[in-house]
Design a protein around this motif. Structure first.
Motif, PDB file in Angstrom:
ATOM      1  N   LYS A  17       0.773  -1.545   0.769  1.00 31.22           N
ATOM      2  CA  LYS A  17       0.286  -0.230  -0.010  1.00 31.22           C
ATOM      3  C   LYS A  17       1.249   1.033  -0.153  1.00 31.22           C
ATOM      4  N   LYS A  56      -3.257   3.755  -2.066  1.00 32.09           N
ATOM      5  CA  LYS A  56      -3.209   4.053  -0.122  1.00 32.09           C
ATOM      6  C   LYS A  56      -4.674   3.144   0.660  1.00 32.09           C
ATOM      7  N   THR A  57      -4.900   2.085  -0.782  1.00 27.42           N
ATOM      8  CA  THR A  57      -5.516   0.823  -0.012  1.00 27.42           C
ATOM      9  C   THR A  57      -5.489  -0.807  -0.622  1.00 27.42           C
TER      10      THR A  57
END
Length: 572
Positions: free
Chosen positions: A313, A318-319
């Motif tokens: 990540k 970010k995810t």
């Protein structure tokens, strides 16, 4: 059109509301009375530069509100959609500008906050302001091309050219990216290959990190959980006098009771269900404890997996979902690089076809512009002659890109134009901005706007003329007088037949053509200066103001009679 303007605490204006109408609206008054202040205030509401200097002395803020009545049009409705502004209802667009003494400024449209640049874009669709400063926009080749295109009326063709240019540009950009240095291409392929391999090996699953965090929390408190499970299991099932045992005893006793009183039959089934639920919970807890106790190294495995996911990540999104999306993007890019030669040849063919289609449409647009330019030159020269510039030559000079150059042209086509004039016989045509004086520029601008307002080519296929934007002329009478001023008034009157016109003037020869005449007056009250705007009603009031404009403070019967005659002749 501009329906109303409301000004509070702006310069010498404390509280002023002016309602405008369709046709020709004229503002007159003594020098320094505040005529131009009204125009300046409107510019502020439409996104003009805001300073605290405009706030009336002793006040903490100035407010200007402008209300436009605009029939539903695709252009401004598309603007409202783009910037998320709700319609005020009906056909109203309400601009409001608030300037605070601390330097803060708020700009609202339909009472919703908007940016200055956004409001200026919308205002350009509704109004054109022409003052001494605004006239310099006529010097810009881009503005001149826009004026010519409005006269040409080839909106659909211009849109097609713009779309074809954008398509060609996208192909050119992709081709440039493919044609980068071979070493860079190979380095990029190596990087993308490494990234794809790393992401594939990670075996990402959407939501996996959330599930693992929950499992880690359970495993980290394994001993406490096993203790709690053991206590619950014993109390429910395994210990002497457990809940299940006691419920079983109660069930057997209830069966004995039912033999003597059948009214308790209804309670037998719920009690059996309660015993079954307790047993089911107890057995579930037993199995849960066995599974948890059977994997003492699972916590280490979960922590290692979470560490890997965190690293993924940090590098790719970010995810987990963003990392998966990036993986697919890398896969597509890598496929493109690996087949770049084939793609380059394909794009080269596509670019040639796109350039051909673009130039074909741009040539058609250029032809339409040349035809329109010839008509525009003729009509503008005719208007200039009526404005005492009969010896002035006006021409539209074209510079057209070659069709052989596949990269030539822009979103507005292959033409670059320049308005040129020669005010004096025997002089060469020169660029408008380098030769026109202030008075000449005002008249040239008025001639152009008159032609555009009355001869716009929106009539193809039987279409009717549409109401144009609101035109505001501040001090259009600069440097002129007499017969020329009368011609200016006639042109403004003609322009007002297809668009609302608001004009500030000092000349009676122009004011006599007004459909609606407003008198601006500055006066003193309680030691403070104030400005008021009053609409003149009836020919008597208008004749009195025209007489003042003609002769100043000494208004004689002869001047009044002359003013009345001017009004009659103007309305004939």
């Amino acid at each position: 059109m501009l329906h109303e303007i409301h000004i509070q605490n702006y310069a010498v204006i404390d509280d002023l509301t002016v309602e405008f109408h369709s046709g020709l609206n004229l503002l007159s008054g003594e020098t320094g009375s505040g005529k131009s202040i009204v125009v300046d205030a409107l510019g502020l509401a439409l996104g003009g530069r805001a300073t605290t200097d405009v706030i009336r002395t002793g006040c903490d803020r100035a407010t200007v509100t402008a209300v436009f009545l605009a029939p539903p049009q695709t252009a401004w409705r598309k603007w409202l959609e783009e910037f998320g502004v709700e319609e005020a209802g009906g056909e109203e667009l309400i601009f409001r500008r608030i300037i605070h003494s601390n330097g803060r400024s708020r700009l609202l449209l339909n009472d919703q906050p908007v940016t200055v640049s956004a409001v200026r874009a919308l205002a350009d669709l509704l109004i054109e302001v022409h003052g001494q400063n605004e006239q310099v926009t006529l010097f810009s080749p881009e503005a001149q091309l826009e004026l010519l295109d409005r006269f040409t009326g080839a909106d659909e063709l211009l849109k097609q050219v713009s779309e074809l240019h954008e398509h060609r540009r996208q192909i050119e950009t992709e081709l440039e990216n493919l044609s980068q240095d071979e070493q860079d291409r190979l380095r990029t392929i190596d990087l993308l290959t490494f990234q794809l391999r790393e992401l594939d090996q990670a075996g990402l699953e959407p939501g996996e990190d959330t599930r693992l965090e929950e499992e880690k929390h359970v495993l980290a408190h394994r001993e406490k959980i096993l203790s709690a499970v053991s206590t619950i299991y014993g109390a429910l099932y395994d210990e002497e006098n457990s809940a299940c045992e006691r419920v079983g005893i109660a069930g057997r006793a209830l069966d004995d009771l039912r033999a003597y009183d059948s009214s308790f039959d209804a309670h037998a089934a719920p009690l059996r269900e309660a015993k079954a639920q307790l047993e089911d919970l107890a057995l579930t807890l037993r199995d849960y404890a066995r599974n948890l106790d059977a994997s003492p190294r699972r916590l280490e495995e979960v922590e290692d997996r979470l560490a890997l996911l965190d690293r993924i990540k940090r590098k790719y999104g970010k995810t987990i979902e963003e990392a998966i999306a990036y993986r697919e993007k890398v896969r597509q890019q890598l496929s493109g690089f690996e087949h770049s030669d084939e793609r380059r040849e394909e794009l080269t063919r596509e670019l040639k076809q796109a350039a051909s289609r673009y130039h074909e449409a741009a040539e058609r647009l250029s032809e339409r512009r040349h035809e329109a330019a010839a008509r525009l030159e003729k009509l503008v020269r005719k208007e200039l002659a009526a404005l005492s510039m009969e010896k002035t030559r006006f021409a539209v000079q074209f510079e057209t890109a070659s069709e052989k150059d596949t990269g030539a042209g822009g979103p507005k086509g292959i033409d670059v134009i320049e308005f040129r004039i020669s005010p004096n016989p025997g002089e060469d045509l020169r660029p408008l901005g380098k030769i026109a004086s202030g008075g000449e520029l005002s008249r040239i601008m008025l001639a152009l706007k008159t032609v555009l307002g009355t001869e716009r080519l929106g009539q193809e296929n039987g279409a009717k003329k549409t109401q144009g934007p609101t035109f505001i002329f501040d001090e259009v009478d600069t440097g002129i007088g007499g017969r020329v001023a009368e011609s200016v008034g006639q042109r403004l009157k003609r322009l007002s037949q297809t668009a609302q016109v608001i004009c500030v003037t000092h000349l009676a020869q122009i004011a006599c053509f007004a459909d609606h005449h407003y008198y601006v007056e500055k006066f003193e009250r309680a030691g403070r200066s104030h400005t008021s705007v009053r609409r003149l009603e009836g020919e008597k009031e208008r004749a009195k103001e025209l007489a003042r404009m003609l002769s100043g403070s000494q208004v004689t019967d002869a001047v009044l009679k002359h003013a009345a005659t001017m009004l009659k002749q103007a309305s004939a």
